[in-house]
Design a protein around this motif. Sequence first.
Motif, PDB file in Angstrom:
ATOM      1  N   GLY A  17     -32.234   0.744  62.358  1.00  0.00           N
ATOM      2  CA  GLY A  17     -31.918  -0.543  62.966  1.00  0.00           C
ATOM      3  C   GLY A  17     -30.428  -0.775  63.114  1.00  0.00           C
ATOM      4  N   ARG A  18     -30.093  -2.026  63.319  1.00  0.00           N
ATOM      5  CA  ARG A  18     -28.681  -2.395  63.436  1.00  0.00           C
ATOM      6  C   ARG A  18     -27.967  -2.109  62.116  1.00  0.00           C
ATOM      7  NH1 ARG A  18     -27.692  -7.519  67.138  1.00  0.00           N
ATOM      8  NH2 ARG A  18     -29.471  -7.321  68.522  1.00  0.00           N
ATOM      9  N   ALA A  19     -26.725  -1.702  62.217  1.00  0.00           N
ATOM     10  CA  ALA A  19     -25.960  -1.337  61.029  1.00  0.00           C
ATOM     11  C   ALA A  19     -25.188  -2.514  60.450  1.00  0.00           C
ATOM     12  CB  ALA A  19     -25.016  -0.185  61.357  1.00  0.00           C
ATOM     13  N   THR A  20     -25.653  -3.723  60.697  1.00  0.00           N
ATOM     14  CA  THR A  20     -24.961  -4.892  60.171  1.00  0.00           C
ATOM     15  C   THR A  20     -25.002  -4.952  58.645  1.00  0.00           C
ATOM     16  OG1 THR A  20     -26.968  -6.197  60.517  1.00  0.00           O
ATOM     17  CG2 THR A  20     -25.296  -6.269  62.256  1.00  0.00           C
ATOM     18  N   ASP A  21     -25.924  -4.215  58.028  1.00  0.00           N
ATOM     19  CA  ASP A  21     -26.009  -4.161  56.570  1.00  0.00           C
ATOM     20  C   ASP A  21     -25.070  -3.113  55.967  1.00  0.00           C
ATOM     21  OD1 ASP A  21     -27.479  -2.099  57.748  1.00  0.00           O
ATOM     22  OD2 ASP A  21     -29.167  -2.257  56.361  1.00  0.00           O
ATOM     23  N   THR A  22     -24.569  -2.224  56.775  1.00  0.00           N
ATOM     24  CA  THR A  22     -23.775  -1.101  56.281  1.00  0.00           C
ATOM     25  C   THR A  22     -22.418  -1.506  55.702  1.00  0.00           C
ATOM     26  OG1 THR A  22     -24.957   0.400  57.744  1.00  0.00           O
ATOM     27  CG2 THR A  22     -22.826   1.155  56.925  1.00  0.00           C
ATOM     28  N   PRO A  23     -21.648  -2.416  56.308  1.00  0.00           N
ATOM     29  CA  PRO A  23     -20.338  -2.754  55.740  1.00  0.00           C
ATOM     30  C   PRO A  23     -20.397  -3.231  54.287  1.00  0.00           C
ATOM     31  CG  PRO A  23     -20.457  -3.570  57.973  1.00  0.00           C
ATOM     32  CD  PRO A  23     -21.839  -3.069  57.610  1.00  0.00           C
ATOM     33  N   ALA A  24     -21.365  -4.055  53.951  1.00  0.00           N
ATOM     34  CA  ALA A  24     -21.471  -4.538  52.569  1.00  0.00           C
ATOM     35  C   ALA A  24     -21.759  -3.382  51.608  1.00  0.00           C
ATOM     36  CB  ALA A  24     -22.559  -5.601  52.457  1.00  0.00           C
ATOM     37  N   HIS A  25     -22.585  -2.443  52.037  1.00  0.00           N
ATOM     38  CA  HIS A  25     -22.876  -1.286  51.186  1.00  0.00           C
ATOM     39  C   HIS A  25     -21.644  -0.401  51.024  1.00  0.00           C
ATOM     40  CE1 HIS A  25     -27.126  -1.932  50.519  1.00  0.00           C
ATOM     41  NE2 HIS A  25     -27.290  -2.178  51.816  1.00  0.00           N
ATOM     42  N   LEU A  26     -20.910  -0.203  52.105  1.00  0.00           N
ATOM     43  CA  LEU A  26     -19.690   0.599  52.014  1.00  0.00           C
ATOM     44  C   LEU A  26     -18.675  -0.062  51.094  1.00  0.00           C
ATOM     45  CD1 LEU A  26     -19.362   1.678  55.747  1.00  0.00           C
ATOM     46  CD2 LEU A  26     -19.944   3.162  53.810  1.00  0.00           C
ATOM     47  N   SER A  27     -18.535  -1.361  51.187  1.00  0.00           N
ATOM     48  CA  SER A  27     -17.619  -2.085  50.304  1.00  0.00           C
ATOM     49  C   SER A  27     -18.072  -1.991  48.853  1.00  0.00           C
ATOM     50  CB  SER A  27     -17.509  -3.550  50.737  1.00  0.00           C
ATOM     51  OG  SER A  27     -16.864  -3.650  51.989  1.00  0.00           O
ATOM     52  N   ALA A  28     -19.376  -2.023  48.633  1.00  0.00           N
ATOM     53  CA  ALA A  28     -19.905  -1.948  47.265  1.00  0.00           C
ATOM     54  C   ALA A  28     -19.586  -0.622  46.588  1.00  0.00           C
ATOM     55  CB  ALA A  28     -21.413  -2.179  47.275  1.00  0.00           C
ATOM     56  N   LEU A  29     -19.414   0.427  47.383  1.00  0.00           N
ATOM     57  CA  LEU A  29     -19.096   1.728  46.785  1.00  0.00           C
ATOM     58  C   LEU A  29     -17.817   1.680  45.968  1.00  0.00           C
ATOM     59  CD1 LEU A  29     -19.970   4.086  49.773  1.00  0.00           C
ATOM     60  CD2 LEU A  29     -21.210   3.912  47.588  1.00  0.00           C
ATOM     61  N   ALA A  30     -16.878   0.850  46.377  1.00  0.00           N
ATOM     62  CA  ALA A  30     -15.601   0.758  45.679  1.00  0.00           C
ATOM     63  C   ALA A  30     -15.589  -0.353  44.637  1.00  0.00           C
ATOM     64  CB  ALA A  30     -14.474   0.526  46.690  1.00  0.00           C
ATOM     65  N   GLY A  31     -16.681  -1.073  44.507  1.00  0.00           N
ATOM     66  CA  GLY A  31     -16.750  -2.170  43.551  1.00  0.00           C
ATOM     67  C   GLY A  31     -17.167  -1.694  42.169  1.00  0.00           C
TER      68      GLY A  31
END
Length: 190
Positions: A17-31
């Motif tokens: 689907g749309r990748a609108t959920d991806t930025p939050a997951h990418l940011s979480a990698l560094a959290g």
Amino acid sequence: MTLVDPARFATLLHPCGRATDTPAHLSALAGGDAGARDEAVRHLFGRVIHQGTPLTATAPAALVVAGLLAGERLSGPANAELRVDLLDFLAAVATAGWSYSDESLADMAPPPGFDVDAALAEALESDDYEEEVYTDTPLGRALFRRGLLGCREAVPALLAAAEQALSDPQPAVRAAAAHAAAACRARTTT
């Protein structure tokens, strides 16, 4: 925390689907939230490159991951397993770009005069855009082709991140880096 611009992913797609959920997951990698990081890794493998299938969000996400690996935020023994997972993701992305031949890529090219971006914008207006995007239509083929080509174009950056990780103090990370670097190098000579 690494901030990833959600607007950049607003019109990008992953195979689910749309990748609108991806930025939050990418940011979480560094959290610092281990659960969110685990979910982010599941997202990378389950959505961004689902069963080895790239789409338009795959290469941009991989470039963010390569940048994270090249930085200091994920260093140290506590993050070794995460670095291994991310290097495995980079290897999968590098491999996915060459899962189809150049001939097949040429066959996926949109017909002359077909505006992929306009067709995508129109399709995304519909709640049922999947029919146009994920089926054997000119738009579906063109988007899949973009995903494959994006992975190919990202390989030099993925290789640089993998090569940097070859000197990681953790043996498991070095092994994953060697695998990712080999996957990237094999694709740069194809």
